[in-house]
Design a protein around this motif. Structure first.
Motif, PDB file in Angstrom:
ATOM      1  N   LEU A 120       0.834  -1.191   0.000  1.00 55.46           N
ATOM      2  CA  LEU A 120       0.000   0.000   0.000  1.00 55.46           C
ATOM      3  C   LEU A 120       0.874   1.248   0.000  1.00 55.46           C
ATOM      4  O   LEU A 120       1.927   1.284   0.639  1.00 55.46           O
ATOM      5  CB  LEU A 120      -0.914   0.013   1.226  1.00 55.46           C
ATOM      6  CG  LEU A 120      -1.796  -1.220   1.440  1.00 55.46           C
ATOM      7  CD1 LEU A 120      -2.609  -1.073   2.711  1.00 55.46           C
ATOM      8  CD2 LEU A 120      -2.708  -1.444   0.241  1.00 55.46           C
ATOM      9  N   GLU A 122       0.909   5.714   0.298  1.00 55.77           N
ATOM     10  CA  GLU A 122       0.203   6.911   0.766  1.00 55.77           C
ATOM     11  C   GLU A 122      -0.933   6.553   1.729  1.00 55.77           C
ATOM     12  O   GLU A 122      -2.070   6.998   1.577  1.00 55.77           O
ATOM     13  CB  GLU A 122      -0.330   7.714  -0.421  1.00 55.77           C
ATOM     14  CG  GLU A 122       0.765   8.155  -1.381  1.00 55.77           C
ATOM     15  CD  GLU A 122       0.233   8.882  -2.595  1.00 55.77           C
ATOM     16  OE1 GLU A 122      -0.923   9.338  -2.544  1.00 55.77           O
ATOM     17  OE2 GLU A 122       0.944   8.992  -3.586  1.00 55.77           O
ATOM     18  N   VAL A 123      -0.599   5.740   2.714  1.00 57.44           N
ATOM     19  CA  VAL A 123      -1.605   5.297   3.689  1.00 57.44           C
ATOM     20  C   VAL A 123      -1.856   6.427   4.688  1.00 57.44           C
ATOM     21  O   VAL A 123      -0.950   6.856   5.404  1.00 57.44           O
ATOM     22  CB  VAL A 123      -1.148   4.027   4.426  1.00 57.44           C
ATOM     23  CG1 VAL A 123      -2.194   3.604   5.447  1.00 57.44           C
ATOM     24  CG2 VAL A 123      -0.887   2.907   3.427  1.00 57.44           C
ATOM     25  N   SER A 189      -7.357   6.050   3.835  1.00 54.71           N
ATOM     26  CA  SER A 189      -7.155   6.139   2.384  1.00 54.71           C
ATOM     27  C   SER A 189      -5.782   5.586   2.038  1.00 54.71           C
ATOM     28  O   SER A 189      -4.875   5.555   2.874  1.00 54.71           O
ATOM     29  CB  SER A 189      -7.282   7.593   1.894  1.00 54.71           C
ATOM     30  OG  SER A 189      -6.278   8.412   2.479  1.00 54.71           O
ATOM     31  N   PHE A 190      -5.630   5.124   0.805  1.00 55.94           N
ATOM     32  CA  PHE A 190      -4.365   4.537   0.360  1.00 55.94           C
ATOM     33  C   PHE A 190      -4.406   4.368  -1.152  1.00 55.94           C
ATOM     34  O   PHE A 190      -5.445   4.525  -1.789  1.00 55.94           O
ATOM     35  CB  PHE A 190      -4.114   3.174   1.023  1.00 55.94           C
ATOM     36  CG  PHE A 190      -5.241   2.195   0.853  1.00 55.94           C
ATOM     37  CD1 PHE A 190      -5.341   1.401  -0.283  1.00 55.94           C
ATOM     38  CD2 PHE A 190      -6.222   2.073   1.832  1.00 55.94           C
ATOM     39  CE1 PHE A 190      -6.381   0.503  -0.441  1.00 55.94           C
ATOM     40  CE2 PHE A 190      -7.275   1.179   1.684  1.00 55.94           C
ATOM     41  CZ  PHE A 190      -7.354   0.390   0.547  1.00 55.94           C
ATOM     42  N   THR A 191      -3.261   4.045  -1.718  1.00 55.99           N
ATOM     43  CA  THR A 191      -3.182   3.633  -3.116  1.00 55.99           C
ATOM     44  C   THR A 191      -2.618   2.219  -3.152  1.00 55.99           C
ATOM     45  O   THR A 191      -1.931   1.793  -2.224  1.00 55.99           O
ATOM     46  CB  THR A 191      -2.281   4.562  -3.943  1.00 55.99           C
ATOM     47  OG1 THR A 191      -0.942   4.527  -3.408  1.00 55.99           O
ATOM     48  CG2 THR A 191      -2.793   5.988  -3.905  1.00 55.99           C
ATOM     49  N   SER A 192      -2.897   1.504  -4.209  1.00 54.57           N
ATOM     50  CA  SER A 192      -2.370   0.136  -4.336  1.00 54.57           C
ATOM     51  C   SER A 192      -2.525  -0.340  -5.769  1.00 54.57           C
ATOM     52  O   SER A 192      -3.180   0.313  -6.593  1.00 54.57           O
ATOM     53  CB  SER A 192      -3.098  -0.829  -3.389  1.00 54.57           C
ATOM     54  OG  SER A 192      -4.387  -1.136  -3.885  1.00 54.57           O
ATOM     55  N   ARG A 217      -4.428   1.062 -11.518  1.00 52.07           N
ATOM     56  CA  ARG A 217      -4.434   1.795 -10.258  1.00 52.07           C
ATOM     57  C   ARG A 217      -5.678   1.420  -9.460  1.00 52.07           C
ATOM     58  O   ARG A 217      -6.693   1.001 -10.017  1.00 52.07           O
ATOM     59  CB  ARG A 217      -4.381   3.303 -10.491  1.00 52.07           C
ATOM     60  CG  ARG A 217      -5.529   3.859 -11.309  1.00 52.07           C
ATOM     61  CD  ARG A 217      -5.386   5.361 -11.521  1.00 52.07           C
ATOM     62  NE  ARG A 217      -6.467   5.896 -12.334  1.00 52.07           N
ATOM     63  CZ  ARG A 217      -6.436   5.979 -13.665  1.00 52.07           C
ATOM     64  NH1 ARG A 217      -5.381   5.523 -14.313  1.00 52.07           N
ATOM     65  NH2 ARG A 217      -7.450   6.482 -14.337  1.00 52.07           N
ATOM     66  N   GLY A 219      -7.801   2.393  -5.462  1.00 52.17           N
ATOM     67  CA  GLY A 219      -7.907   3.180  -4.239  1.00 52.17           C
ATOM     68  C   GLY A 219      -9.309   3.058  -3.686  1.00 52.17           C
ATOM     69  O   GLY A 219     -10.234   2.655  -4.404  1.00 52.17           O
ATOM     70  N   PRO A 220      -9.496   3.366  -2.409  1.00 51.57           N
ATOM     71  CA  PRO A 220     -10.815   3.205  -1.804  1.00 51.57           C
ATOM     72  C   PRO A 220     -11.768   4.342  -2.138  1.00 51.57           C
ATOM     73  O   PRO A 220     -11.392   5.505  -2.096  1.00 51.57           O
ATOM     74  CB  PRO A 220     -10.497   3.180  -0.300  1.00 51.57           C
ATOM     75  CG  PRO A 220      -9.256   4.003  -0.176  1.00 51.57           C
ATOM     76  CD  PRO A 220      -8.477   3.784  -1.433  1.00 51.57           C
ATOM     77  N   GLU A 221     -12.980   3.974  -2.501  1.00 50.47           N
ATOM     78  CA  GLU A 221     -14.037   4.959  -2.652  1.00 50.47           C
ATOM     79  C   GLU A 221     -14.527   5.398  -1.279  1.00 50.47           C
ATOM     80  O   GLU A 221     -14.825   6.560  -1.037  1.00 50.47           O
ATOM     81  CB  GLU A 221     -15.174   4.353  -3.471  1.00 50.47           C
ATOM     82  CG  GLU A 221     -16.298   5.314  -3.795  1.00 50.47           C
ATOM     83  CD  GLU A 221     -17.341   4.666  -4.671  1.00 50.47           C
ATOM     84  OE1 GLU A 221     -17.453   5.011  -5.851  1.00 50.47           O
ATOM     85  OE2 GLU A 221     -18.055   3.783  -4.159  1.00 50.47           O
ATOM     86  N   TYR A 223     -13.665   4.048   2.976  1.00 49.91           N
ATOM     87  CA  TYR A 223     -12.988   3.098   3.869  1.00 49.91           C
ATOM     88  C   TYR A 223     -13.070   3.679   5.280  1.00 49.91           C
ATOM     89  O   TYR A 223     -12.313   4.592   5.626  1.00 49.91           O
ATOM     90  CB  TYR A 223     -11.531   2.926   3.441  1.00 49.91           C
ATOM     91  CG  TYR A 223     -10.984   1.532   3.609  1.00 49.91           C
ATOM     92  CD1 TYR A 223     -10.965   0.647   2.526  1.00 49.91           C
ATOM     93  CD2 TYR A 223     -10.505   1.094   4.828  1.00 49.91           C
ATOM     94  CE1 TYR A 223     -10.455  -0.638   2.657  1.00 49.91           C
ATOM     95  CE2 TYR A 223      -9.998  -0.191   4.974  1.00 49.91           C
ATOM     96  CZ  TYR A 223      -9.976  -1.052   3.888  1.00 49.91           C
ATOM     97  OH  TYR A 223      -9.477  -2.324   4.030  1.00 49.91           O
TER      98      TYR A 223
END
Length: 226
Positions: A120, A122-123, A189-192, A217, A219-221, A223
């Motif tokens: 993950l 940018e958590v 939030s995060f990217t993965s 890409r 990411g969470p809508e 979370y």
């Protein structure tokens, strides 16, 4: 998620879209690594667009428009969707302990745990209800925190969370003055990379392979821990 660390519901959804920039690109066949999708630890449900030749997709993992027709130029067109709904699919969970500190203040101990194998980026964990500057802040094993008085929140940020970084689990502890702080709902939030292992093996046109780019890409809508 509940504040006790239980995942109440988790839905993962994704879409593969094609953007054709040339007439040749509008009629290409896209070859996906269907075996990688089938071997995923998460059993995704796949659905092709009605205009996609389903027989070709089912037999060889090739996405092509029925009848050799093309797609509109210069705009993304969705051709494949995938979905899965299960608490076990959650990439990261949060467990919270909020209680009086014995001196009229309120303390919070928060622990996150990322699922094994996840990488993950940018958590960011945003904790509301932090009006006053927190004291006794302790972070393990990594990450930066910042109090944001304008939004009455504390933000805990990790640039990367993975086994390679040694921080698949982590904890944050702090105390705020006053006993009425409400630290929920906590936003994550995060990217993965997409949880569905989507990989393009090739793009074919009538004259052979077609030059292409592939971007993946996720990411969470939404979370939330509450």
């Amino acid at each position: 998620m509940s504040r006790e660390g239980e995942v109440l519901s988790c839905e993962v959804k994704g879409t593969l879209s094609l953007t054709a920039n040339t007439d040749e690109g509008s009629t290409v066949q896209v070859v996906l690594d269907k075996a990688a999708i089938a071997s995923s630890s998460i059993p995704f449900t796949l659905n092709t667009h009605p205009k996609i030749d389903k027989a070709t997709w089912e037999s060889s993992g090739v996405l092509s428009i029925k009848g050799g027709k093309g797609i509109p130029l210069n705009r993304p067109v969705g051709v494949l969707r995938w979905s899965h709904s299960s608490p076990a699919a959650a990439p990261i969970t949060v467990n919270c302990w909020a209680e009086p500190d014995g001196s009229g203040g309120q303390s919070l101990c928060l622990e996150y745990e990322a699922r094994d194998g996840m990488e993950l980026g940018e958590v960011q964990i945003v904790i509301p209800g932090v009006h006053a500057a927190p004291t006794g802040v302790a972070v393990e094993p990594s990450g930066m925190y910042k109090h944001q008085p304008e939004s009455a929140s504390l933000v805990w940020y990790n640039q990367a969370v993975s086994a390679a970084h040694g921080n698949l689990t982590g904890s944050l502890e702090f105390t705020v003055a006053g006993g009425s702080a409400d630290f929920f709902p906590i936003q994550v939030s995060f990217t993965s990379k997409p949880l569905c292992p989507m990989s393009v093996l090739g793009v074919r046109g009538q004259a052979g392979d077609v030059k292409h780019d592939f971007t993946a890409r996720a990411g969470p809508e939404s979370y939330t821990c509450s």
